[in-house]
Design a protein around this motif. Structure first.
Motif, PDB file in Angstrom:
ATOM      1  N   ASN A 128       0.816  -1.223   0.000  1.00 21.24           N
ATOM      2  CA  ASN A 128       0.000   0.000   0.000  1.00 21.24           C
ATOM      3  C   ASN A 128       0.843   1.264   0.000  1.00 21.24           C
ATOM      4  OD1 ASN A 128       0.890  -0.514   2.619  1.00 21.24           O
ATOM      5  ND2 ASN A 128      -0.917   0.374   3.570  1.00 21.24           N
ATOM      6  N   ASN A 129       1.926   1.276   0.767  1.00 26.02           N
ATOM      7  CA  ASN A 129       2.760   2.475   0.827  1.00 26.02           C
ATOM      8  C   ASN A 129       3.561   2.690  -0.449  1.00 26.02           C
ATOM      9  OD1 ASN A 129       2.887   1.408   4.028  1.00 26.02           O
ATOM     10  ND2 ASN A 129       2.424   3.579   3.723  1.00 26.02           N
ATOM     11  N   VAL A 130       4.032   1.617  -1.054  1.00 26.49           N
ATOM     12  CA  VAL A 130       4.757   1.751  -2.318  1.00 26.49           C
ATOM     13  C   VAL A 130       3.807   2.237  -3.406  1.00 26.49           C
ATOM     14  CG1 VAL A 130       6.112   0.534  -4.056  1.00 26.49           C
ATOM     15  CG2 VAL A 130       6.399  -0.031  -1.635  1.00 26.49           C
ATOM     16  N   TYR A 139       2.697   2.060 -10.251  1.00 24.72           N
ATOM     17  CA  TYR A 139       2.924   0.945  -9.324  1.00 24.72           C
ATOM     18  C   TYR A 139       2.622  -0.390 -10.000  1.00 24.72           C
ATOM     19  CZ  TYR A 139       1.903  -2.240  -5.419  1.00 24.72           C
ATOM     20  OH  TYR A 139       1.845  -3.313  -4.558  1.00 24.72           O
ATOM     21  N   LEU A 140       1.562  -0.452 -10.780  1.00 23.97           N
ATOM     22  CA  LEU A 140       1.236  -1.683 -11.492  1.00 23.97           C
ATOM     23  C   LEU A 140       2.340  -2.038 -12.486  1.00 23.97           C
ATOM     24  CD1 LEU A 140      -0.816  -3.925 -12.059  1.00 23.97           C
ATOM     25  CD2 LEU A 140      -1.907  -2.396 -13.726  1.00 23.97           C
ATOM     26  N   LEU A 141       2.840  -1.036 -13.211  1.00 23.47           N
ATOM     27  CA  LEU A 141       3.944  -1.266 -14.137  1.00 23.47           C
ATOM     28  C   LEU A 141       5.196  -1.697 -13.376  1.00 23.47           C
ATOM     29  CD1 LEU A 141       5.125  -1.111 -16.992  1.00 23.47           C
ATOM     30  CD2 LEU A 141       5.603   1.310 -16.581  1.00 23.47           C
ATOM     31  N   PHE A 142       5.463  -1.047 -12.256  1.00 22.82           N
ATOM     32  CA  PHE A 142       6.607  -1.399 -11.407  1.00 22.82           C
ATOM     33  C   PHE A 142       6.520  -2.853 -10.952  1.00 22.82           C
ATOM     34  CE2 PHE A 142       7.611  -2.024  -6.897  1.00 22.82           C
ATOM     35  CZ  PHE A 142       8.974  -1.794  -6.881  1.00 22.82           C
ATOM     36  N   TYR A 143       5.349  -3.267 -10.534  1.00 24.36           N
ATOM     37  CA  TYR A 143       5.132  -4.641 -10.070  1.00 24.36           C
ATOM     38  C   TYR A 143       5.481  -5.642 -11.177  1.00 24.36           C
ATOM     39  CZ  TYR A 143       2.518  -8.558  -7.941  1.00 24.36           C
ATOM     40  OH  TYR A 143       2.145  -9.759  -7.402  1.00 24.36           O
ATOM     41  N   GLY A 144       5.010  -5.357 -12.386  1.00 27.73           N
ATOM     42  CA  GLY A 144       5.293  -6.249 -13.501  1.00 27.73           C
ATOM     43  C   GLY A 144       6.766  -6.280 -13.868  1.00 27.73           C
ATOM     44  N   VAL A 145       7.402  -5.125 -13.875  1.00 25.29           N
ATOM     45  CA  VAL A 145       8.832  -5.059 -14.217  1.00 25.29           C
ATOM     46  C   VAL A 145       9.653  -5.870 -13.223  1.00 25.29           C
ATOM     47  CG1 VAL A 145      10.836  -3.529 -14.335  1.00 25.29           C
ATOM     48  CG2 VAL A 145       8.705  -2.881 -15.465  1.00 25.29           C
ATOM     49  N   CYS A 146       9.350  -5.748 -11.940  1.00 26.18           N
ATOM     50  CA  CYS A 146      10.085  -6.503 -10.926  1.00 26.18           C
ATOM     51  C   CYS A 146       9.860  -8.002 -11.096  1.00 26.18           C
ATOM     52  CB  CYS A 146       9.660  -6.064  -9.529  1.00 26.18           C
ATOM     53  SG  CYS A 146      10.201  -4.405  -9.075  1.00 26.18           S
ATOM     54  N   GLY A 147       8.635  -8.388 -11.438  1.00 25.16           N
ATOM     55  CA  GLY A 147       8.361  -9.798 -11.672  1.00 25.16           C
ATOM     56  C   GLY A 147       9.143 -10.347 -12.849  1.00 25.16           C
ATOM     57  N   VAL A 175       8.599  -5.086  -4.420  1.00 20.75           N
ATOM     58  CA  VAL A 175       7.863  -4.183  -3.534  1.00 20.75           C
ATOM     59  C   VAL A 175       8.615  -4.011  -2.218  1.00 20.75           C
ATOM     60  CG1 VAL A 175       5.715  -3.895  -2.233  1.00 20.75           C
ATOM     61  CG2 VAL A 175       5.646  -4.741  -4.584  1.00 20.75           C
ATOM     62  N   LEU A 176       9.156  -5.095  -1.680  1.00 28.44           N
ATOM     63  CA  LEU A 176       9.920  -5.009  -0.428  1.00 28.44           C
ATOM     64  C   LEU A 176      11.178  -4.171  -0.611  1.00 28.44           C
ATOM     65  CD1 LEU A 176       9.679  -8.695   0.885  1.00 28.44           C
ATOM     66  CD2 LEU A 176       8.060  -6.809   1.132  1.00 28.44           C
ATOM     67  N   GLY A 177      11.857  -4.354  -1.744  1.00 28.69           N
ATOM     68  CA  GLY A 177      13.055  -3.562  -1.998  1.00 28.69           C
ATOM     69  C   GLY A 177      12.748  -2.081  -2.088  1.00 28.69           C
ATOM     70  N   ALA A 178      11.636  -1.736  -2.748  1.00 31.88           N
ATOM     71  CA  ALA A 178      11.232  -0.337  -2.849  1.00 31.88           C
ATOM     72  C   ALA A 178      10.863   0.222  -1.478  1.00 31.88           C
ATOM     73  CB  ALA A 178      10.052  -0.204  -3.811  1.00 31.88           C
ATOM     74  N   TYR A 179      10.171  -0.566  -0.679  1.00 35.65           N
ATOM     75  CA  TYR A 179       9.780  -0.119   0.662  1.00 35.65           C
ATOM     76  C   TYR A 179      11.020   0.168   1.506  1.00 35.65           C
ATOM     77  CZ  TYR A 179       6.861   0.137   4.877  1.00 35.65           C
ATOM     78  OH  TYR A 179       6.207   0.567   6.016  1.00 35.65           O
ATOM     79  N   VAL A 240      16.404  -6.413  -5.663  1.00 33.83           N
ATOM     80  CA  VAL A 240      17.376  -5.433  -6.167  1.00 33.83           C
ATOM     81  C   VAL A 240      16.733  -4.541  -7.231  1.00 33.83           C
ATOM     82  CG1 VAL A 240      19.548  -5.169  -7.431  1.00 33.83           C
ATOM     83  CG2 VAL A 240      19.361  -6.867  -5.602  1.00 33.83           C
ATOM     84  N   ALA A 241      15.909  -5.130  -8.096  1.00 26.97           N
ATOM     85  CA  ALA A 241      15.220  -4.328  -9.113  1.00 26.97           C
ATOM     86  C   ALA A 241      14.318  -3.292  -8.461  1.00 26.97           C
ATOM     87  CB  ALA A 241      14.404  -5.243 -10.035  1.00 26.97           C
ATOM     88  N   GLY A 242      13.587  -3.684  -7.424  1.00 25.35           N
ATOM     89  CA  GLY A 242      12.729  -2.739  -6.718  1.00 25.35           C
ATOM     90  C   GLY A 242      13.510  -1.618  -6.073  1.00 25.35           C
ATOM     91  N   MET A 243      14.649  -1.931  -5.495  1.00 24.84           N
ATOM     92  CA  MET A 243      15.487  -0.904  -4.882  1.00 24.84           C
ATOM     93  C   MET A 243      15.990   0.096  -5.924  1.00 24.84           C
ATOM     94  SD  MET A 243      17.816  -2.983  -2.081  1.00 24.84           S
ATOM     95  CE  MET A 243      18.588  -1.443  -1.550  1.00 24.84           C
TER      96      MET A 243
END
Length: 272
Positions: A128-130, A139-147, A175-179, A240-243
């Protein structure tokens, strides 16, 4: 392993994308052939063969991703009796599979209810915070890219593997890396197994840093665990991608509220 249950970091807007992702994962799991077998552990051979055929069609497979090497024989979903007894029938595939698209479909498949619930717990607490910081569509695009980064990263380490990869773990690791980058000092309520489950409120950098450290240690012994069921290296690549994606946004991120009360124990619970 600590179990996160809540973070002290309220979001400014409703995380509709996170809710939608959780709902989609649950619905796909419920309608996946053989789900009853994964829940009860007492599935029939027919259920297991249906599940095997379904995963072979929709899961991501490293050798297919990197070499476009499609198997000549795949499970058909039928059962039969061979020289070694009852088993799943194999035959030429009757479908056209896009390896690139299979990465996306695999992100919504899970091998069991514990696999699903563990992933959805982390997504519920930290997503939720990310999403609040990035915005719904980014965020949806970010989620897919990390996957995708997690899946292809794992495939590069084991390019000849024919084992199917499933689960949202790689995307959620992003998501955890971004958080961790955006809210390292946010307090997270966790349960620590020490004789009993001890509730503690710890900084996110400790909780997520410890989680990432475990994934890195496990992946250093091989791309997959000894049981061959957890792709720890995919978690590392996703994290690492999320970070890296979130790093440019860290300076403009408002800090989380400073929690009050004790860092552990029952007296601190009203301060959630």
């Amino acid at each position: 392993m600590v179990i996160p249950v809540h973070d002290v970091n309220p979001a400014r807007r409703t995380p509709w994308v996170t809710y939608a992702l959780i709902l989609a994962n649950v619905l796909v799991f419920l309608f996946t052939p053989g789900t009853a077998a994964s829940v009860t552990g007492e599935g029939s051979l027919a259920q297991l063969c249906h599940l095997e055929a379904f995963l072979d069609q929709y899961a991501a497979v490293p050798q297919e991703l990197l070499h476009h090497r499609m198997p000549a024989l795949v499970p058909t979903g039928d059962t039969g009796v061979g020289p070694q007894g009852p088993g799943c029938v194999v035959g030429p595939p009757d479908y056209d599979k896009s390896p690139e698209l299979s990465v996306l479909t695999a992100m919504f498949l899970h091998g069991g209810w514990l696999h699903l619930l563990g992933n959805m717990l982390f997504l519920w607490i930290f997503g939720n915070n990310v999403e609040d910081r990035l915005g719904h569509l980014p965020y949806l695009l970010f989620y897919g890219v990390c996957g995708y980064a997690a899946t292809y990263g794992f495939a590069l380490l084991d390019s000849d593997s024919g084992a199917p990869l499933i689960g949202a773990s790689g995307a959620i690791a992003g998501v955890l890396g971004a958080y961790l980058v955006l809210y390292p000092r946010a307090r997270v309520w966790v349960l620590v197994p020490f004789l009993i489950f001890l509730p503690l409120r710890l900084p996110a950098w400790i909780v997520l840093g410890f989680w990432f450290g475990l994934q890195a240690v496990y992946s250093s012994g091989g791309a997959v665990s000894e049981a061959g069921t957890v792709a720890y290296a995919a978690h590392v690549f996703g994290f690492v991608a999320g970070m890296l994606i979130a790093w440019p946004l860290r300076r403009g991120t408002p800090p989380p509220p400073e929690p009050r009360g004790l860092l552990f124990g029952r007296r601190a619970r009203p301060g959630w």
